[in-house]
Design a protein around this motif. Structure first.
Motif, PDB file in Angstrom:
ATOM      1  N   GLY A 176      -2.288   4.688   7.192  1.00  0.00           N
ATOM      2  CA  GLY A 176      -2.533   3.908   5.980  1.00  0.00           C
ATOM      3  C   GLY A 176      -3.803   4.346   5.285  1.00  0.00           C
ATOM      4  N   CYS A 177      -4.389   3.433   4.521  1.00  0.00           N
ATOM      5  CA  CYS A 177      -5.608   3.750   3.776  1.00  0.00           C
ATOM      6  C   CYS A 177      -6.785   2.975   4.343  1.00  0.00           C
ATOM      7  CB  CYS A 177      -5.419   3.424   2.296  1.00  0.00           C
ATOM      8  SG  CYS A 177      -5.333   1.659   1.947  1.00  0.00           S
ATOM      9  N   LEU A 178      -7.934   3.100   3.725  1.00  0.00           N
ATOM     10  CA  LEU A 178      -9.135   2.414   4.204  1.00  0.00           C
ATOM     11  C   LEU A 178      -9.038   0.895   4.077  1.00  0.00           C
ATOM     12  CD1 LEU A 178     -11.903   4.765   2.772  1.00  0.00           C
ATOM     13  CD2 LEU A 178     -11.078   4.617   5.119  1.00  0.00           C
ATOM     14  N   GLY A 179      -8.210   0.412   3.174  1.00  0.00           N
ATOM     15  CA  GLY A 179      -8.056  -1.028   2.982  1.00  0.00           C
ATOM     16  C   GLY A 179      -6.955  -1.652   3.813  1.00  0.00           C
ATOM     17  N   CYS A 180      -6.156  -0.829   4.477  1.00  0.00           N
ATOM     18  CA  CYS A 180      -5.051  -1.371   5.266  1.00  0.00           C
ATOM     19  C   CYS A 180      -5.580  -2.291   6.363  1.00  0.00           C
ATOM     20  CB  CYS A 180      -4.215  -0.248   5.880  1.00  0.00           C
ATOM     21  SG  CYS A 180      -3.111   0.516   4.672  1.00  0.00           S
ATOM     22  N   GLY A 181      -4.974  -3.444   6.474  1.00  0.00           N
ATOM     23  CA  GLY A 181      -5.372  -4.422   7.477  1.00  0.00           C
ATOM     24  C   GLY A 181      -6.238  -5.532   6.929  1.00  0.00           C
ATOM     25  N   ILE A 182      -6.702  -5.392   5.682  1.00  0.00           N
ATOM     26  CA  ILE A 182      -7.604  -6.406   5.146  1.00  0.00           C
ATOM     27  C   ILE A 182      -6.875  -7.725   4.879  1.00  0.00           C
ATOM     28  CG2 ILE A 182      -7.525  -5.993   2.657  1.00  0.00           C
ATOM     29  CD1 ILE A 182     -10.679  -5.947   2.912  1.00  0.00           C
ATOM     30  N   GLY A 183      -5.614  -7.655   4.484  1.00  0.00           N
ATOM     31  CA  GLY A 183      -4.818  -8.869   4.293  1.00  0.00           C
ATOM     32  C   GLY A 183      -4.624  -9.615   5.602  1.00  0.00           C
ATOM     33  N   HIS A 184      -4.304  -8.858   6.662  1.00  0.00           N
ATOM     34  CA  HIS A 184      -4.173  -9.468   7.978  1.00  0.00           C
ATOM     35  C   HIS A 184      -5.514 -10.050   8.432  1.00  0.00           C
ATOM     36  CE1 HIS A 184      -0.429  -7.168   8.101  1.00  0.00           C
ATOM     37  NE2 HIS A 184      -0.052  -8.027   9.054  1.00  0.00           N
ATOM     38  N   CYS A 243       0.839  -1.193   0.000  1.00  0.00           N
ATOM     39  CA  CYS A 243       0.000   0.000   0.000  1.00  0.00           C
ATOM     40  C   CYS A 243       0.885   1.257   0.000  1.00  0.00           C
ATOM     41  CB  CYS A 243      -0.909  -0.010   1.230  1.00  0.00           C
ATOM     42  SG  CYS A 243      -1.904   1.487   1.383  1.00  0.00           S
ATOM     43  N   PRO A 244       0.828   2.070  -1.053  1.00  0.00           N
ATOM     44  CA  PRO A 244       1.655   3.276  -1.089  1.00  0.00           C
ATOM     45  C   PRO A 244       1.268   4.298  -0.025  1.00  0.00           C
ATOM     46  CG  PRO A 244       0.249   3.172  -3.026  1.00  0.00           C
ATOM     47  CD  PRO A 244       0.063   1.898  -2.279  1.00  0.00           C
ATOM     48  N   TYR A 245      -0.008   4.282   0.415  1.00  0.00           N
ATOM     49  CA  TYR A 245      -0.428   5.207   1.470  1.00  0.00           C
ATOM     50  C   TYR A 245       0.295   4.909   2.779  1.00  0.00           C
ATOM     51  CZ  TYR A 245      -4.197   6.713  -1.597  1.00  0.00           C
ATOM     52  OH  TYR A 245      -4.907   7.201  -2.643  1.00  0.00           O
ATOM     53  N   SER A 246       0.519   3.621   3.051  1.00  0.00           N
ATOM     54  CA  SER A 246       1.173   3.265   4.318  1.00  0.00           C
ATOM     55  C   SER A 246       2.652   3.641   4.312  1.00  0.00           C
ATOM     56  CB  SER A 246       1.005   1.772   4.605  1.00  0.00           C
ATOM     57  OG  SER A 246       1.765   1.005   3.707  1.00  0.00           O
TER      58      SER A 246
END
Length: 102
Positions: free
Chosen positions: A42-50, A33-36
């Motif tokens: 981070g971004c709104l999608g950060c953490g979805i992989g975890h 994620c470039p935002y992180s």
């Protein structure tokens, strides 16, 4: 086109398999994620992989805490894989029938 269906489905399934064996509570080394890279939050999608990783390992509470949309995202990815594999099968099956009847 039929190779693209199989390739995309294979890549999604490979990614989900890797997430299933990932240790989501381990040290965070890199993010795509470039935002992180620039923002601590981070971004709104950060953490979805975890979240998907926790979900695949049966830890539903940690999955929800990592990202509330992990379960719908996993279902969407599994549906996409099923759709691609179905299209692959139908396309291959229809070509096989055409060759035998044509």
């Amino acid at each position: 086109m039929k190779v693209l269906y199989l390739t995309e489905a294979g890549l999604w399934l490979l990614g989900l398999t890797l997430l299933a064996f990932m240790k989501p509570d381990g040290e965070h080394l890199f993010s795509f994620c470039p935002y992180s890279w620039f923002l601590e939050s981070g971004c709104l999608g950060c953490g979805i992989g975890h979240g998907i990783s926790y979900l695949l390992q049966g830890n539903f509470q940690a999955s929800w805490q990592a990202h509330p949309l992990s379960a719908p995202a996993l279902l969407l990815l599994l549906w996409r894989c099923w759709q691609l594999l179905r299209w692959q099968y139908l396309h291959f099956y229809s070509l096989t029938l055409d060759k035998h009847h044509g």
